[in-house]
Write a protein that holds these residues in place. Structure first.
Motif, PDB file in Angstrom:
ATOM      1  N   LEU A 165      27.467  28.618  47.370  1.00 20.70           N
ATOM      2  CA  LEU A 165      27.694  27.428  48.196  1.00 20.70           C
ATOM      3  C   LEU A 165      27.709  27.770  49.680  1.00 20.70           C
ATOM      4  O   LEU A 165      27.077  27.096  50.487  1.00 20.70           O
ATOM      5  N   PHE A 166      28.435  28.826  50.043  1.00 22.41           N
ATOM      6  CA  PHE A 166      28.572  29.177  51.452  1.00 22.41           C
ATOM      7  C   PHE A 166      27.371  29.964  51.975  1.00 22.41           C
ATOM      8  O   PHE A 166      27.299  30.252  53.174  1.00 22.41           O
ATOM      9  N   GLY A 167      26.445  30.330  51.107  1.00 24.21           N
ATOM     10  CA  GLY A 167      25.246  31.050  51.535  1.00 24.21           C
ATOM     11  C   GLY A 167      25.551  32.417  52.097  1.00 24.21           C
ATOM     12  O   GLY A 167      25.007  32.806  53.127  1.00 24.21           O
ATOM     13  N   ILE A 168      26.400  33.154  51.425  1.00 27.17           N
ATOM     14  CA  ILE A 168      26.794  34.474  51.910  1.00 27.17           C
ATOM     15  C   ILE A 168      25.691  35.470  51.604  1.00 27.17           C
ATOM     16  O   ILE A 168      25.229  35.581  50.474  1.00 27.17           O
ATOM     17  N   ASN A 169      25.295  36.194  52.639  1.00 28.56           N
ATOM     18  CA  ASN A 169      24.233  37.179  52.541  1.00 28.56           C
ATOM     19  C   ASN A 169      24.738  38.386  51.777  1.00 28.56           C
ATOM     20  O   ASN A 169      25.770  38.950  52.117  1.00 28.56           O
ATOM     21  N   ARG A 170      24.032  38.806  50.764  1.00 25.12           N
ATOM     22  CA  ARG A 170      24.438  39.948  49.930  1.00 25.12           C
ATOM     23  C   ARG A 170      24.423  41.262  50.689  1.00 25.12           C
ATOM     24  O   ARG A 170      25.131  42.176  50.337  1.00 25.12           O
ATOM     25  N   ASP A 171      23.633  41.357  51.750  1.00 27.61           N
ATOM     26  CA  ASP A 171      23.521  42.613  52.476  1.00 27.61           C
ATOM     27  C   ASP A 171      24.651  42.833  53.474  1.00 27.61           C
ATOM     28  O   ASP A 171      25.141  43.916  53.644  1.00 27.61           O
ATOM     29  N   SER A 172      25.084  41.755  54.138  1.00 25.84           N
ATOM     30  CA  SER A 172      26.035  41.939  55.236  1.00 25.84           C
ATOM     31  C   SER A 172      27.387  41.285  54.996  1.00 25.84           C
ATOM     32  O   SER A 172      28.290  41.432  55.791  1.00 25.84           O
ATOM     33  N   SER A 173      27.560  40.547  53.901  1.00 21.75           N
ATOM     34  CA  SER A 173      28.807  39.853  53.588  1.00 21.75           C
ATOM     35  C   SER A 173      29.188  38.820  54.639  1.00 21.75           C
ATOM     36  O   SER A 173      30.340  38.448  54.764  1.00 21.75           O
ATOM     37  N   LEU A 174      28.216  38.365  55.408  1.00 24.52           N
ATOM     38  CA  LEU A 174      28.484  37.341  56.410  1.00 24.52           C
ATOM     39  C   LEU A 174      27.808  36.055  55.996  1.00 24.52           C
ATOM     40  O   LEU A 174      26.734  36.069  55.400  1.00 24.52           O
TER      41      LEU A 174
ATOM     42  N   LEU B 191      42.684  42.326  45.106  1.00 25.16           N
ATOM     43  CA  LEU B 191      41.666  42.414  44.053  1.00 25.16           C
ATOM     44  C   LEU B 191      40.421  43.124  44.571  1.00 25.16           C
ATOM     45  O   LEU B 191      39.810  43.922  43.859  1.00 25.16           O
ATOM     46  N   ALA B 192      40.029  42.827  45.803  1.00 26.36           N
ATOM     47  CA  ALA B 192      38.875  43.497  46.401  1.00 26.36           C
ATOM     48  C   ALA B 192      39.173  44.978  46.610  1.00 26.36           C
ATOM     49  O   ALA B 192      38.316  45.832  46.377  1.00 26.36           O
ATOM     50  N   PHE B 193      40.395  45.287  47.037  1.00 21.51           N
ATOM     51  CA  PHE B 193      40.795  46.681  47.240  1.00 21.51           C
ATOM     52  C   PHE B 193      40.719  47.457  45.931  1.00 21.51           C
ATOM     53  O   PHE B 193      40.302  48.609  45.900  1.00 21.51           O
ATOM     54  N   ALA B 194      41.104  46.808  44.829  1.00 21.39           N
ATOM     55  CA  ALA B 194      41.076  47.456  43.519  1.00 21.39           C
ATOM     56  C   ALA B 194      39.674  47.508  42.923  1.00 21.39           C
ATOM     57  O   ALA B 194      39.473  48.104  41.861  1.00 21.39           O
ATOM     58  N   GLY B 195      38.700  46.865  43.573  1.00 21.45           N
ATOM     59  CA  GLY B 195      37.333  46.880  43.093  1.00 21.45           C
ATOM     60  C   GLY B 195      37.046  45.870  41.995  1.00 21.45           C
ATOM     61  O   GLY B 195      36.025  45.948  41.319  1.00 21.45           O
ATOM     62  N   LYS B 196      37.912  44.880  41.833  1.00 22.89           N
ATOM     63  CA  LYS B 196      37.720  43.880  40.779  1.00 22.89           C
ATOM     64  C   LYS B 196      36.832  42.724  41.226  1.00 22.89           C
ATOM     65  O   LYS B 196      36.333  41.979  40.403  1.00 22.89           O
ATOM     66  N   ILE B 197      36.674  42.559  42.546  1.00 16.67           N
ATOM     67  CA  ILE B 197      35.728  41.579  43.089  1.00 16.67           C
ATOM     68  C   ILE B 197      34.930  42.258  44.193  1.00 16.67           C
ATOM     69  O   ILE B 197      35.371  43.257  44.765  1.00 16.67           O
ATOM     70  N   SER B 198      33.758  41.702  44.491  1.00 15.98           N
ATOM     71  CA  SER B 198      32.884  42.300  45.508  1.00 15.98           C
ATOM     72  C   SER B 198      33.273  41.840  46.916  1.00 15.98           C
ATOM     73  O   SER B 198      34.068  40.903  47.089  1.00 15.98           O
ATOM     74  N   ALA B 199      32.677  42.488  47.902  1.00 13.23           N
ATOM     75  CA  ALA B 199      32.920  42.111  49.297  1.00 13.23           C
ATOM     76  C   ALA B 199      32.418  40.700  49.569  1.00 13.23           C
ATOM     77  O   ALA B 199      33.039  39.946  50.335  1.00 13.23           O
ATOM     78  N   GLU B 200      31.312  40.315  48.930  1.00 15.92           N
ATOM     79  CA  GLU B 200      30.777  38.961  49.101  1.00 15.92           C
ATOM     80  C   GLU B 200      31.730  37.923  48.517  1.00 15.92           C
ATOM     81  O   GLU B 200      31.940  36.859  49.094  1.00 15.92           O
TER      82      GLU B 200
END
Length: 199
Positions: free
Chosen positions: A185-194, A61-70
């Motif tokens: 919930l997991f506090g994923i940073n929008r800039d770095s996906s970490l 889904l991420a490869f197809a661009g349907k969800i973001s890296a975050e």
């Protein structure tokens, strides 16, 4: 005089058994088989087939661009958390990596039972409960009320590897909504996906 027949010439395993020619696949051959299968099955080029995201339903889904890296990062954290939760609860993994693994998990071949520290068990159970609660909360404030619930969709794709390529727009919106709740919930940073914190 020596007893028995002469020893056959050829390469041998450390135990002394002859190595059968052509029986063992090299890592390169295994990788080539996987890449060929990805090209046929997903209709991608040879270069695209090397993308590791194609190895899972949520990654596709991420490869197809349907969800973001975050959202992908949140899904991977959720999958890892649910697998750990099953382990500390004494449940077998949802997808064992082999038939032998399944037999071991079912206690047929002498399962080795891991004893977990009580603090670790409590930590994992609390984190899993928080993730489940966050997904259930996302069920109530989902935009598309006519489709399936976000919690069910996230769990199906992440934990059970259900292919979502043919899902409708309403289901994909609800899936993205549930994944956004996990990003929060997991506090994923929008800039770095970490993850910012280990939540």
């Amino acid at each position: 005089m020596a007893r028995g027949r002469k020893r056959k010439a050829g390469r041998r395993h450390p135990c002394g058994k002859l190595v059968q020619p052509g029986k063992a696949e090299t890592m390169r051959e295994v990788t080539a088989t996987v890449l060929d299968a990805r090209q046929r099955h997903y209709g991608v080029t040879a270069r695209q087939a090397k993308d590791e995201r194609l190895g899972s339903a949520i990654g596709r889904l991420a490869f197809a661009g349907k969800i973001s890296a975050e959202q992908l990062a949140a899904a991977e954290l959720y999958g890892d958390l649910m697998a750990r939760n099953r382990a500390v609860m004494g449940l077998p993994p949802i997808h064992p990596h082999s038939a032998t693994g399944l037999l071991l998990d079912e206690g047929i071949f002498g399962r080795s039972i891991t004893e977990y520290d009580a603090d670790y068990v409590e930590k994992i159970r609390k984190r899993a409960a928080a993730a489940i609660l966050m997904l259930r909360t996302s069920d109530h404030d989902a935009i598309a009320a006519t489709s399936r619930r976000p919690s069910m969709l996230v769990h199906a794709v992440v934990c059970y590897e259900v292919d979502a390529a043919g899902w409708g727009d309403a289901d994909l919106r609800n899936l993205a909504h549930g994944l956004e709740a996990l990003v929060t919930l997991f506090g994923i940073n929008r800039d770095s996906s970490l993850p910012v914190s280990s939540a």
